[in-house]
Scaffold this motif. Sequence first.
Motif, PDB file in Angstrom:
ATOM      1  N   GLY A   1      -0.270 -27.598  10.874  1.00 31.01           N
ATOM      2  CA  GLY A   1      -1.242 -26.685  10.280  1.00 31.01           C
ATOM      3  C   GLY A   1      -0.783 -25.242  10.225  1.00 31.01           C
ATOM      4  N   ASP A   2      -0.274 -24.699  11.332  1.00 35.79           N
ATOM      5  CA  ASP A   2       0.136 -23.286  11.344  1.00 35.79           C
ATOM      6  C   ASP A   2       1.373 -23.055  10.479  1.00 35.79           C
ATOM      7  N   THR A   3       2.265 -24.046  10.428  1.00 37.13           N
ATOM      8  CA  THR A   3       3.452 -23.939   9.575  1.00 37.13           C
ATOM      9  C   THR A   3       3.043 -23.875   8.104  1.00 37.13           C
ATOM     10  N   ILE A   4       2.108 -24.721   7.741  1.00 37.55           N
ATOM     11  CA  ILE A   4       1.621 -24.739   6.355  1.00 37.55           C
ATOM     12  C   ILE A   4       0.897 -23.439   6.027  1.00 37.55           C
ATOM     13  N   LYS A   5       0.074 -22.963   6.959  1.00 37.42           N
ATOM     14  CA  LYS A   5      -0.670 -21.726   6.742  1.00 37.42           C
ATOM     15  C   LYS A   5       0.262 -20.542   6.549  1.00 37.42           C
ATOM     16  N   ALA A   6       1.409 -20.575   7.262  1.00 36.02           N
ATOM     17  CA  ALA A   6       2.382 -19.484   7.137  1.00 36.02           C
ATOM     18  C   ALA A   6       3.246 -19.618   5.890  1.00 36.02           C
ATOM     19  N   GLY A   7       3.102 -20.734   5.175  1.00 37.62           N
ATOM     20  CA  GLY A   7       3.868 -20.934   3.940  1.00 37.62           C
ATOM     21  C   GLY A   7       5.280 -21.434   4.153  1.00 37.62           C
TER      22      GLY A   7
END
Length: 560
Positions: free
Chosen positions: A204-210
């Motif tokens: 999730g955080d990796t995706i949110k950071a792009g």
Amino acid sequence: MARINSRILFLTTSPRTPQKMVPEIRLLADHFSGQKWTKPVQAQFMEMLRDEDYFFGKGEKDPAFSARDRINRAPKALGFIQLMPKIVLTEAGKRLLESTNTDEIFLRQLLKFQLPSPFHQPAEKAAQFNVRPYLELLRLIRHLGTLKFDELQIFGLQLTDWRLFNEIVAKISRFRQERIANNSQSYRTFKAKYLEKEILGVYGDTIKAGNIKTRESQGISLKKFVATKAQNMRDYADAAFRYLRATGLVEVSYIGKSLSIVPSRIPDVDFLLQSIDRNPCFIDDEQSYLAYLSNPAIPALYSDDRDNIINRFRQEFPEFVPPVDLDTESLKSLFNSMVKARRDQSISTQVTRIKNYSLYEDIQHTFSQILNKDLYDPSLMLEWNAWRAMTMLNGGKITANLHFDDYGNPMSTAQGNVADVICDYSTFSVAVEVTTAEGQKQYEMEGEPVSRHLGKLKKSSGKPAYALLLAPTINAACVAHFYQLHHLSISFYGGKSIIVPMPINIFQKMVEDSYRVDFTPNPSHIQHFFEKSMEIAQRSENEIQWYNELMAVAANWLRL
């Protein structure tokens, strides 16, 4: 030291099947012990490995990298070889190369594999590992009774810390309950949605950071990111299945695609789960970790206790009384020899049932499942089923070069230095090769090896020999290559080579004919079919004409 940049369990995936590392470790130890593991040495090792019959890879683009991929992963991570400051075969490695029964050796080393370790430290944004992966996966299987491949892929690989065990069990239980509640939806769709949801949660955080660009793609795509992570998880789950299988403690349901503890080995697993510390050790002490990892006598196993071995005799061979004067290791050897005899008897019983066509329906059904991709490890199942089918055609001595488990079930594929199945019909022989590869990859993997194995069989048997290649579909390049070999006399391959590439559905028709015909097929029918291939090749204008006519002949092979 490798930095692990992963949010899921990091597992050894090279080689894909643990038994295949044995000849590679032997090659390294025999030719490079005492040398430094430099890029030139790595390249030399790869050049040597490429010439071995048991190796299917190429390693041409970057030989040194390919060598590191083979040796720096499982052989080093499991403590069979040390590479610094020089190449050294460890005591565990020596035991592996000397043993004819590798189950216990693989088991001990897998139980010591841990995250983190002096070899594997998490990168900054990776999961905070605190786990012995194979110990916890055994615990998961024991706790649940069975663990399906998809459950391992989606949830089991999230067990990066043993303290997450109950959470993972709860997730799997919820998955099972929701599947029952949504049984009107196709399982494929249900599983895909669940897998995507878990991947989005883990990253999730990796995706949110792009940060979702993958090495395989040019642009940035969430869909591609999810697909790549799903494939990585599938590869790790497959490795876990294969490596756990090598311990002898678990059995695979190839149809149900699940793992369970072998009933007779439940005491072994319970002993391990109760006696081994769940926390990693010597995380910051490389020398102590190396000594621990390379020691082939630890951890203690259930079977190290003499009373437990005697107990196993009572359970599995109740009418046999083991000699009282034998020590523990001698008792183990005796027990293993009796297990091997039981396995051989089980295979012999299978052969009897196969030859009287009792397993005809099962053999045909298994071929259909392979074509429909409904089985775990279709390559192994195709090799096993080809052996069963050739045995059912009767006559001759039919030998499968795959590995069978203690109960006569297929365990792993042939190592590659011989044909998958060898049929000895007294006056001639047939080498049967199988592959699930398609397209150009099929030609690259099978074109030269099939020819080489046939040449080897001609030389060793000293009589006429033929080859059959079975695959779901046959690539046009394979057709052209094998047609050409009907005309070329190549000394290395023992002269002209009669090799017939055949799709599984045509072979199924041949098997069906042998079942329905009103007489008993004999080896002369098989030899006549292969000789017909040469006859057609000699009068055909090209490979397409040869192949099409030969497949038509196959459909009527008992009426030639």
